[in-house]
Every structure is written in C-alpha cells, then in structure tokens.
Scaffold this motif. Structure first.
Motif, short mmCIF file in Angstrom:
data_model
loop_
_atom_site.label_atom_id
_atom_site.label_comp_id
_atom_site.label_asym_id
_atom_site.label_seq_id
_atom_site.Cartn_x
_atom_site.Cartn_y
_atom_site.Cartn_z
N ALA A 24 6.00 1.15 6.30
CA ALA A 24 4.83 0.71 7.05
C ALA A 24 4.27 1.88 7.82
N THR A 25 2.95 1.98 7.85
CA THR A 25 2.29 3.06 8.56
C THR A 25 0.98 2.55 9.17
N ILE A 26 0.53 3.23 10.19
CA ILE A 26 -0.79 2.95 10.75
C ILE A 26 -1.76 3.88 10.04
N GLY A 27 -2.87 3.34 9.59
CA GLY A 27 -3.82 4.22 8.91
C GLY A 27 -4.97 3.50 8.28
N ASP A 28 -5.66 4.23 7.44
CA ASP A 28 -6.83 3.77 6.71
C ASP A 28 -6.43 3.58 5.26
N ILE A 29 -6.42 2.36 4.80
CA ILE A 29 -5.97 2.07 3.44
C ILE A 29 -6.84 2.76 2.39
N THR A 30 -8.08 3.07 2.73
CA THR A 30 -8.98 3.67 1.75
C THR A 30 -8.65 5.12 1.45
N THR A 31 -7.81 5.74 2.26
CA THR A 31 -7.47 7.16 2.05
C THR A 31 -6.08 7.36 1.48
N GLN A 32 -5.39 6.30 1.15
CA GLN A 32 -4.01 6.40 0.69
C GLN A 32 -3.91 7.02 -0.71
N ALA A 33 -2.97 7.93 -0.85
CA ALA A 33 -2.71 8.55 -2.15
C ALA A 33 -1.64 7.74 -2.87
N VAL A 34 -2.06 6.61 -3.42
CA VAL A 34 -1.18 5.71 -4.17
C VAL A 34 -1.88 5.35 -5.47
N ASP A 35 -1.13 4.73 -6.38
CA ASP A 35 -1.72 4.32 -7.64
C ASP A 35 -2.68 3.15 -7.47
N ALA A 36 -2.31 2.20 -6.59
CA ALA A 36 -3.13 1.00 -6.40
C ALA A 36 -3.24 0.65 -4.93
N VAL A 37 -4.44 0.28 -4.53
CA VAL A 37 -4.72 -0.22 -3.18
C VAL A 37 -5.03 -1.70 -3.32
N VAL A 38 -4.41 -2.52 -2.48
CA VAL A 38 -4.68 -3.95 -2.50
C VAL A 38 -5.81 -4.25 -1.53
N ASN A 39 -6.78 -4.99 -2.02
CA ASN A 39 -7.93 -5.40 -1.24
C ASN A 39 -7.75 -6.84 -0.78
N VAL A 64 -0.78 -2.94 -14.77
CA VAL A 64 -1.62 -1.75 -14.96
C VAL A 64 -0.81 -0.46 -14.93
N GLY A 65 0.48 -0.54 -14.63
CA GLY A 65 1.33 0.64 -14.64
C GLY A 65 1.43 1.38 -13.32
N ALA A 66 1.11 0.73 -12.23
CA ALA A 66 1.17 1.38 -10.92
C ALA A 66 2.61 1.51 -10.44
N ALA A 67 2.95 2.68 -9.93
CA ALA A 67 4.27 2.91 -9.35
C ALA A 67 4.24 2.86 -7.83
N SER A 68 3.06 3.00 -7.24
CA SER A 68 2.93 2.97 -5.79
C SER A 68 1.75 2.10 -5.40
N VAL A 69 1.95 1.26 -4.37
CA VAL A 69 0.95 0.27 -3.98
C VAL A 69 0.83 0.26 -2.46
N ALA A 70 -0.41 0.25 -1.97
CA ALA A 70 -0.67 0.13 -0.54
C ALA A 70 -1.26 -1.25 -0.27
N PHE A 71 -0.67 -1.96 0.69
CA PHE A 71 -1.12 -3.29 1.08
C PHE A 71 -1.66 -3.28 2.50
N GLU A 96 7.64 1.46 -7.49
CA GLU A 96 8.71 2.18 -6.79
C GLU A 96 8.47 2.26 -5.28
N LEU A 97 7.20 2.19 -4.87
CA LEU A 97 6.85 2.31 -3.46
C LEU A 97 5.82 1.26 -3.08
N VAL A 98 6.11 0.54 -1.99
CA VAL A 98 5.12 -0.33 -1.36
C VAL A 98 4.93 0.18 0.06
N ARG A 99 3.69 0.43 0.39
CA ARG A 99 3.34 0.91 1.73
C ARG A 99 2.41 -0.11 2.38
N PHE A 100 2.83 -0.67 3.49
CA PHE A 100 1.95 -1.51 4.28
C PHE A 100 1.15 -0.59 5.18
N VAL A 101 -0.16 -0.59 5.02
CA VAL A 101 -1.05 0.26 5.80
C VAL A 101 -1.76 -0.63 6.81
#
Length: 169
Positions: free
Chosen positions: A5-20, A110-117, A149-154
């Motif tokens: 979990a991190t504080i931040g802007d989900i639109t700038t995350q360097a991940v494969d997929a961003v959840v809207n 879709v083959g994403a290994a990293s996801v930001a929620f 492999e990675l889930v990041r709560f933004v």
C-alpha cells in the motif's frame, strides 16, 4: 503474490494494469474515474464507447470488470470495475470483494503481472475506509491466480493508507 500500500496518484503508477473505480456507464466521471480518463486521454473514452456499443450496451454491472488499453498512462491496461454504492443501499460486502477478485481475474486474462488498485467504493460511494481495506485485502489475499505477482493499493490520503497498511504489516 506481494501486496503493498502506498499514498500516491494511481495514474502515474508503473504497473501493467491500473484498476479504475468506474461508474457503470464507463464514460468517465469524478474521483479516480475522472483522473484516469483525463490522464489516459481520448483513446480511453473511445475504447469505453466501443465496449458500450458492443458487449456492454447496458453498462458494466456492479462487481464486474472489463479491460481496455491505457492510452497515455504508463500502464498497458485499464481494468474498469464498478463498486457498490452504499448511499444507494448496495452494502453487500460480497459485491465489493467481487470488484477486486474480478479485476484480478481480468488482469490474469490480459497477462498483467502487476496491478494498482484504488480504494474502490471508499470515496463518494460511501463505504467506510476501514471496511474497504478489510474487504479488499482479504479478497486480494485469497485470490488463487498465478499470473499477478504484485498488487499495489494506491491511496489518496494518509488516513486511507493507514487503514490498508495496518492490515498488511
């Protein structure tokens, strides 16, 4: 799977997929939805309109998820999910949990290994952040897929971050 979990802007995350945290129309809105649409640019809206014209003429149902390209975002995909609106009486925790598990299922497709929620339903949809954190972390922790492999709560605020981080320590 690593969960953080991190504080931040989900639109700038360097991940494969961003959840809207989308509304059912998929045509943009406020909060996270508006920020993602603005950052991704007009191609995201075009893809969402194409979905509405073909496979989702009635919009995206609560708890479901669908992927599009990510336009100008660093991510490759945007996974749209519609959270339950507590103000409208949608208070079933299973509906909220489905937003996270369905988004991960689509990420795997879709083959994403990293996801930001984001904290789906934790803003204008009226769910208490402590409930969103508890349900989201449990749903992600219980997901049995193998691709992600990675889930990041933004999260947008220190208070929201604290709710999630307390469950991940």
């Amino acid at each position: 799977m690593r969960i953080e979990a991190t504080i931040g802007d989900i639109t700038t995350q360097a991940v494969d997929a961003v959840v809207n945290a989308a509304n059912s129309s998929l045509l943009g809105g406020g909060g996270v939805d508006g920020a993602i649409h603005r950052a991704a640019g007009p191609v995201l809206l075009q893809e969402c309109r194409a979905l509405r014209a073909s496979v989702l003429p009635g919009g995206l149902p609560v708890g479901r998820a669908v992927a599009t390209g990510a336009g100008n975002l660093r991510a490759r995909w945007v996974i749209h999910t519609v959270g339950p609106n507590a103000h409208s009486g949608q208070t079933d925790p299973a509906l909220l949990a489905a937003c996270f598990t369905e988004s991960l299922r689509v990420a795997e497709e879709v083959g994403a290994a990293s996801v930001a929620f984001p904290a789906v339903s934790g803003g204008v949809y009226g769910w208490a952040m402590s409930d969103v954190a508890r349900i989201a972390v449990a749903a992600v922790s219980g997901f049995t897929g193998r691709q992600v492999e990675l889930v990041r709560f933004v999260l947008f605020s220190p208070a929201a971050h604290q709710e999630f981080a307390a469950l991940l320590d």
